[in-house]
Design an enzyme around this catalytic site. Structure first.
Site, PDB file in Angstrom:
ATOM      1  N   ARG A 125     -13.266  41.492  -4.644  1.00  0.00           N
ATOM      2  CA  ARG A 125     -13.521  42.379  -3.500  1.00  0.00           C
ATOM      3  C   ARG A 125     -14.998  42.769  -3.382  1.00  0.00           C
ATOM      4  O   ARG A 125     -15.324  43.878  -2.941  1.00  0.00           O
ATOM      5  CB  ARG A 125     -12.668  43.655  -3.584  1.00  0.00           C
ATOM      6  CG  ARG A 125     -11.183  43.422  -3.456  1.00  0.00           C
ATOM      7  CD  ARG A 125     -10.804  43.097  -2.021  1.00  0.00           C
ATOM      8  NE  ARG A 125      -9.376  43.135  -1.827  1.00  0.00           N
ATOM      9  CZ  ARG A 125      -8.709  44.176  -1.294  1.00  0.00           C
ATOM     10  NH1 ARG A 125      -9.344  45.222  -0.872  1.00  0.00           N
ATOM     11  NH2 ARG A 125      -7.413  44.119  -1.154  1.00  0.00           N
ATOM     12  N   ARG A 147     -16.085  47.806   0.914  1.00  0.00           N
ATOM     13  CA  ARG A 147     -16.490  49.094   1.481  1.00  0.00           C
ATOM     14  C   ARG A 147     -17.512  49.881   0.681  1.00  0.00           C
ATOM     15  O   ARG A 147     -18.005  50.897   1.148  1.00  0.00           O
ATOM     16  CB  ARG A 147     -15.239  49.953   1.702  1.00  0.00           C
ATOM     17  CG  ARG A 147     -14.418  49.472   2.869  1.00  0.00           C
ATOM     18  CD  ARG A 147     -13.055  50.102   2.873  1.00  0.00           C
ATOM     19  NE  ARG A 147     -12.300  49.676   1.702  1.00  0.00           N
ATOM     20  CZ  ARG A 147     -11.052  50.023   1.450  1.00  0.00           C
ATOM     21  NH1 ARG A 147     -10.424  50.821   2.259  1.00  0.00           N
ATOM     22  NH2 ARG A 147     -10.447  49.572   0.387  1.00  0.00           N
ATOM     23  N   ARG A 172     -18.100  47.215   9.838  1.00  0.00           N
ATOM     24  CA  ARG A 172     -16.740  47.760   9.916  1.00  0.00           C
ATOM     25  C   ARG A 172     -16.610  48.795  11.033  1.00  0.00           C
ATOM     26  O   ARG A 172     -15.534  48.947  11.624  1.00  0.00           O
ATOM     27  CB  ARG A 172     -16.399  48.390   8.568  1.00  0.00           C
ATOM     28  CG  ARG A 172     -14.947  48.777   8.398  1.00  0.00           C
ATOM     29  CD  ARG A 172     -14.726  49.198   6.957  1.00  0.00           C
ATOM     30  NE  ARG A 172     -13.341  49.542   6.679  1.00  0.00           N
ATOM     31  CZ  ARG A 172     -12.871  50.774   6.741  1.00  0.00           C
ATOM     32  NH1 ARG A 172     -13.644  51.787   7.086  1.00  0.00           N
ATOM     33  NH2 ARG A 172     -11.595  51.011   6.443  1.00  0.00           N
ATOM     34  N   ASP A 216      -8.456  37.652   4.168  1.00  0.00           N
ATOM     35  CA  ASP A 216      -7.407  38.427   3.514  1.00  0.00           C
ATOM     36  C   ASP A 216      -6.236  37.523   3.187  1.00  0.00           C
ATOM     37  O   ASP A 216      -6.000  36.516   3.860  1.00  0.00           O
ATOM     38  CB  ASP A 216      -6.936  39.581   4.397  1.00  0.00           C
ATOM     39  CG  ASP A 216      -6.259  40.656   3.555  1.00  0.00           C
ATOM     40  OD1 ASP A 216      -6.975  41.480   2.962  1.00  0.00           O
ATOM     41  OD2 ASP A 216      -5.020  40.640   3.446  1.00  0.00           O
ATOM     42  N   TYR A 270       4.724  41.813   0.570  1.00  0.00           N
ATOM     43  CA  TYR A 270       4.338  42.451   1.838  1.00  0.00           C
ATOM     44  C   TYR A 270       5.294  42.083   2.966  1.00  0.00           C
ATOM     45  O   TYR A 270       5.643  42.929   3.791  1.00  0.00           O
ATOM     46  CB  TYR A 270       2.900  42.078   2.203  1.00  0.00           C
ATOM     47  CG  TYR A 270       1.899  42.771   1.308  1.00  0.00           C
ATOM     48  CD1 TYR A 270       1.580  44.112   1.502  1.00  0.00           C
ATOM     49  CD2 TYR A 270       1.298  42.100   0.248  1.00  0.00           C
ATOM     50  CE1 TYR A 270       0.699  44.764   0.650  1.00  0.00           C
ATOM     51  CE2 TYR A 270       0.411  42.744  -0.600  1.00  0.00           C
ATOM     52  CZ  TYR A 270       0.111  44.070  -0.392  1.00  0.00           C
ATOM     53  OH  TYR A 270      -0.754  44.716  -1.228  1.00  0.00           O
TER      54      TYR A 270
END
Ligand code: CP3
Length: 340
Positions: free
Chosen positions: A25, A29, A38, A74, A151
């Site tokens: 990752r 962020r 973003r 993703d 998911y």
């Protein structure tokens, strides 16, 4: 030819002066330049626009000079391409409004033509390769079939993935048919990514540790092994199973080039379980990046000494957290580069 091929050499098990380093990752962020993009574009727009995905991919490399880039995308683009709606809700995470809970739901799930549905990923790879200018290798990735099933069935993130497990244990035929569709799509997808230019691939089994060792074999590992068998001649494969130390021995015999380890498994135990012959990747506790930079550097040096500098790729034991200070991430990378 790639100028800095340390990462690829570690995947081959070659002797190196220092191990390579990247962070799961790493395009994320904690980077202010990521937050700028973003603000302007929603999550899947960032994934689907090659200019944005490639820009975000190279941001951490430009700032810190890791030894490998990982394509910004993703794991959930796979269910999207399989005709399952996936939303990314701010401050909530993935949300799948029509989860798969029955044979009827499964009937709507397709094995797509990946070039048609995921062509934007291949375009992002080509554009990223241009931006990287052969400085460092590019990693492509996919979720494991089990982690994607989690998911698809749960419909959102979860601490237990109880609904996913319920489907496996009450309607195993439906679960296995879904896992096989995901596996077939993932194999075609990773082959296309390799063709488009990625130098290695990583399979993220983020929720493998939710399963007992016996259930792991049946619902996760079987399908990961299919992926390895289909791809191992084409590119090096890294398998990262979070919480899956119990499967390391079997994984070490699978044909994968490297295995990810999380921070709950010691270097010594991971080497023991894998017979000492395969490249390992990990396993710094992501929360340990909150420690002061000087302490991070000491811990990284110690971690390299414990794993050994060869057959080793320095990484975190899971993705970097959003609120890690920039200088702490820098200390992690620098400690590896300064290793001697
Ligand atoms: O590593 C990288 O820098 C490449 C990019 C990458 C992302 N997701 C971007 C992303 C990778 C490799 C992933 C993989 C991924 N996605 C996994 C497996 C790895 C892991 O962390 O276990 C999983 C389980 C997902 C599913 C997913 N995507 C979740 C649960 C979330 C929400 C939680 C969160 O971190 O916000 C996402 C969103 C996501 N994927 C973000 C990023 C940078 C954050 C959302 C945003 O930027 O708006």
């Amino acid at each position: 030819m790639i100028k800095n091929d340390l990462f690829l050499r570690a995947l081959k098990g070659e002797t190196v002066n220092r191990p390579p380093v990247w962070m799961m990752r790493q395009a994320g962020r904690y980077l202010p330049e990521f937050m700028e993009i973003r603000k302007k574009y929603d999550f899947f727009t960032r994934c689907q626009t090659p200019e944005l995905a490639s820009e975000i991919t190279v941001q951490p490399i430009q700032r810190y000079g890791m030894d490998a880039a990982i394509l910004f995308s993703d794991i959930l683009v796979i269910p999207q391409a399989m005709n399952i709606e996936v939303q990314m809700k701010p401050d909530f995470g993935p949300y799948l409004p029509n989860p798969i809970r029955s044979q009827k739901d499964l009937d709507n799930v397709i094995v797509p033509d990946v070039h048609e549905t995921l062509g934007y990923v291949m375009d992002a790879i080509k554009m990223t390769k241009e931006k990287l200018n052969n400085e460092v290798p590019l990693i492509g990735f996919a979720g494991s079939p089990w982690t994607i099933l989690c998911y698809c069935v749960q419909g959102q993130g979860s601490k237990s993935f109880d609904k996913a497990k319920e489907l496996c244990f009450t309607q195993p035929l439906v679960a296995h048919a879904l896992l096989q569709k995901i596996t077939d799509t993932t194999i075609a997808y990773l082959k296309a990514k390799i063709k488009a230019g990625v130098n290695a691939v990583q399979v993220f089994d983020s929720w493998g540790g939710m399963l007992s060792p016996t259930d792991y074999q049946e619902f996760s590992w079987k399908y990961i092994q299919q992926i390895i068998d289909a791809l191992k001649e084409e590119a090096p494969i890294i398998v990262f199973g979070k919480g899956c130390w119990f499967a390391l021995n079997e994984m070490s015999k699978s044909g994968a080039s490297a295995l990810g380890v999380d921070w709950t498994c010691s270097a010594r135990n991971a080497r023991y379980l894998t017979g000492g012959n395969i490249t390992l990747q990990g396993n710094f506790d992501p929360a340990r990046l909150f420690s002061p930079p000087s302490e991070i550097k000491k811990m990284v040096t110690q971690m390299i000494n414990e794993f050994g500098k060869d057959k080793y790729i320095v990484n975190l034991g899971h993705g970097i957290l959003p609120n890690i200070p920039l200088e702490n991430a820098k200390a992690f990378i620098d400690a590896v580069k300064e290793y001697h």
